[in-house]
Design an enzyme around this catalytic site. Structure first.
Site: not given
Length: 384
Positions: A162-164, A364
Site C-alpha cells: 500500500g501507501c507505505s 503510512l
C-alpha cells in the site's frame, strides 16, 4: 578458529558507513485529468451520470481537496474499450493484469541511474514495490531486463504494501547496502490506479474518496554506502523502524478480487495518525538522542491526503512550512501511494529555503503501519 574466521569475514563484508541516497528519479504517465473536471470525467466514463447524488458528493470532495491534477496510465479510450472495468459485477482482473504487466517503472529507474552517474550494470540489488498487479516473473524481472542489469542482480519483489511501500522498500535497501560492502541498490516503486478503477456505488463511499485522491506515478532511488569518487550522496539513511498501531487492522483494508482491487479507508484514519504519530516518531528516533523540537527537523511525510497531513502536523505541532514539500506533491500529483514519499524527497531537494541537517521520512500504510526513517541532509543537498 572457524567461528572467529566467520565473524572476521562478516565484518569485512559490511560497509563502513551508513547507506546514502545516490540518485532519485520520478515519472508519471502523460495522461492527466484536472481535479476540477474529475467528477464529470469519472461519471461519464463509468456511464454513471444518472447517480446525481454521488456525483455531487465526488464534486464536493474534489473541490475541497488541494489537488490540482492527477496523472493516469489509463485513458478514456482504454476505458471505452474495456467496459468491464466499470461494471462492478464483471470478472475484470485478468484484463487489468494484462495491461498492468507492461507498465513497469522503467523511466523513473532510468532517471535515478542517470543521476547516480554510474552504469546500470553496477547495480547489485533491485527492490521493487507495487500493488498494481502481480505476475511471475514479476515487475522486478522485467525491469531488470529493460534496464540491462546484470543476470546476477539480486531481486526482491514486494507486493501489497500500500501507501507505505516506497518507505518499506527504502528501509530494506538501507539494510542491504550496509550489510553488503560495495552494494548498489536500485529501489523502484510504481502504482497504477487501473487496478482499482470501478463505477461508483452507494455502499462503498470509501472507494469514492479514493477516486478523488489517488493518481499514478513511479519513483526510484539508488542507495549505497561508502560513496566513491564521482558519486554525489544526497541523504544519509541514519536509522529506520516500523511501528504497527494496535487495533488498527480494519483502518485501511484492501482486497484483491475478480473485479480488481478494492481499498476502503476508515474515516478514523486521520485521527489515528494524529493521536499516534508523535509516539511512533519519538520511539524511532530515541536511539539518536533527544530532539529539542520537531520543528528542528525537515520532514518527508507521505501525502496520503489533506486530512492525513493535517493530522501529522497537529500531532507533532509542526510549523505549516515543514510539510510544504508533501503538500506540493499532493497538489501536483495527488496521492500516488508508495512512490509519493520518493516524490517528496525529490521535492525537498528543490526547496529554496535552507534545509535542516536532520530530518525524518514517514510512510503510512495499511495496518496502520508507520514507517519511519531518520535522514541527514549531506551538505551538497542543503541550500545555503
Amino acid at each position: 578458529r572457524p567461528a572467529g574466521a566467520i565473524n572476521d569475514t562478516r565484518r569485512r563484508l559490511q560497509a563502513d558507513g551508513p547507506a546514502t541516497v545516490l540518485g532519485i528519479g520520478t515519472a508519471n504517465p502523460p495522461n492527466f485529468v484536472r481535479q476540477q473536471d474529475y467528477a464529470d470525467y469519472y461519471f461519464r466514463v463509468t456511464k454513471s451520470e444518472h447517480l446525481t447524488d454521488l456525483k455531487a458528493k465526488l464534486r464536493r470532495i474534489c473541490y475541497k481537496s488541494p489537488i490540482k491534477k492527477r496523472y493516469f496510465h489509463h485513458t478514456e479510450e482504454l476505458l471505452d474499450s474495456h467496459p468491464e472495468f466499470a461494471n462492478r459485477t464483471s470478472l475484470s482482473l485478468d484484463a487489468r493484469q494484462d495491461i498492468l504487466a507492461t507498465a513497469v517503472p522503467e523511466l523513473a529507474a532510468a532517471k535515478a541511474i542517470a543521476e547516480w552517474g554510474r552504469p546500470a550494470t553496477e547495480i547489485t540489488d533491485l527492490v521493487v514495490s507495487s500493488y498494481s498487479g502481480a505476475q511471475m516473473p514479476g515487475i522486478d524481472f522485467h525491469l531488470a531486463s529493460l534496464l540491462g542489469l546484470r543476470p546476477s542482480v539480486r531481486r526482491t519483489m514486494m507486493y501489497m504494501n500500500g501507501c507505505s511501500g516506497g518507505a518499506a522498500a527504502l528501509r530494506l535497501a538501507k539494510d542491504i547496502a550496509e550489510n553488503n560492502r560495495g552494494a548498489r541498490v536500485l529501489v523502484a516503486c510504481a502504482e497504477l490506479t487501473l487496478i482499482m478503477f470501478r463505477a461508483p456505488h452507494e455502499a462503498q463511499l470509501g472507494s469514492l474518496v479514493m477516486q478523488a485522491l489517488l493518481g499514478d506515478g513511479a519513483g526510484a532511488v539508488v542507495v549505497g554506502a561508502d560513496p566513491v569518487s564521482g558519486e554525489q550522496p544526497g541523504f544519509e539513511m541514519v536509522s529506520a523502524s516500523q511501528t504497527t498501531i494496535p487495533e488498527s487492522k480494519n483502518i485501511a483494508v484492501g482486497r484483491l478480487g475478480a473485479d480488481g482491487f478494492l481499498f476502503n479507508p476508515s474515516k478514523e484514519l486521520p485521527l489515528l495518525v494524529r493521536e499516534n504519530i508523535e509516539r511512533c516518531v519519538g520511539d524511532a528516533l530515541a536511539p539518536l538522542g533527544t530532539v529539542a523540537s520537531w520543528n528542528d527537523l525537515f520532514w518527508a511525510v507521505h501525502p496520503g491526503g489533506p486530512a492525513i497531513l493535517d493530522g501529522v502536523e497537529a500531532g507533532l505541532g509542526l510549523d505549516p512550512r515543514k510539510l510544504e514539500a508533501s503538500r506540493r506533491v499532493l497538489r501536483e500529483y495527488g496521492n500516488m501511494s508508495g512512490p509519493s514519499v520518493i516524490f517528496v524527497l525529490d521535492e525537498l531537494r528543490r526547496q529554496q529555503e535552507e534545509m535542516n541537517e536532520m530530518g525524518v521520512m514517514v510512510g503510512l500504510g495499511p495496518g496502520l503501519t508507520v514507517e519511519t526513517m531518520a535522514l541527514r541532509a549531506i551538505d551538497s543537498q542543503r541550500k545555503v
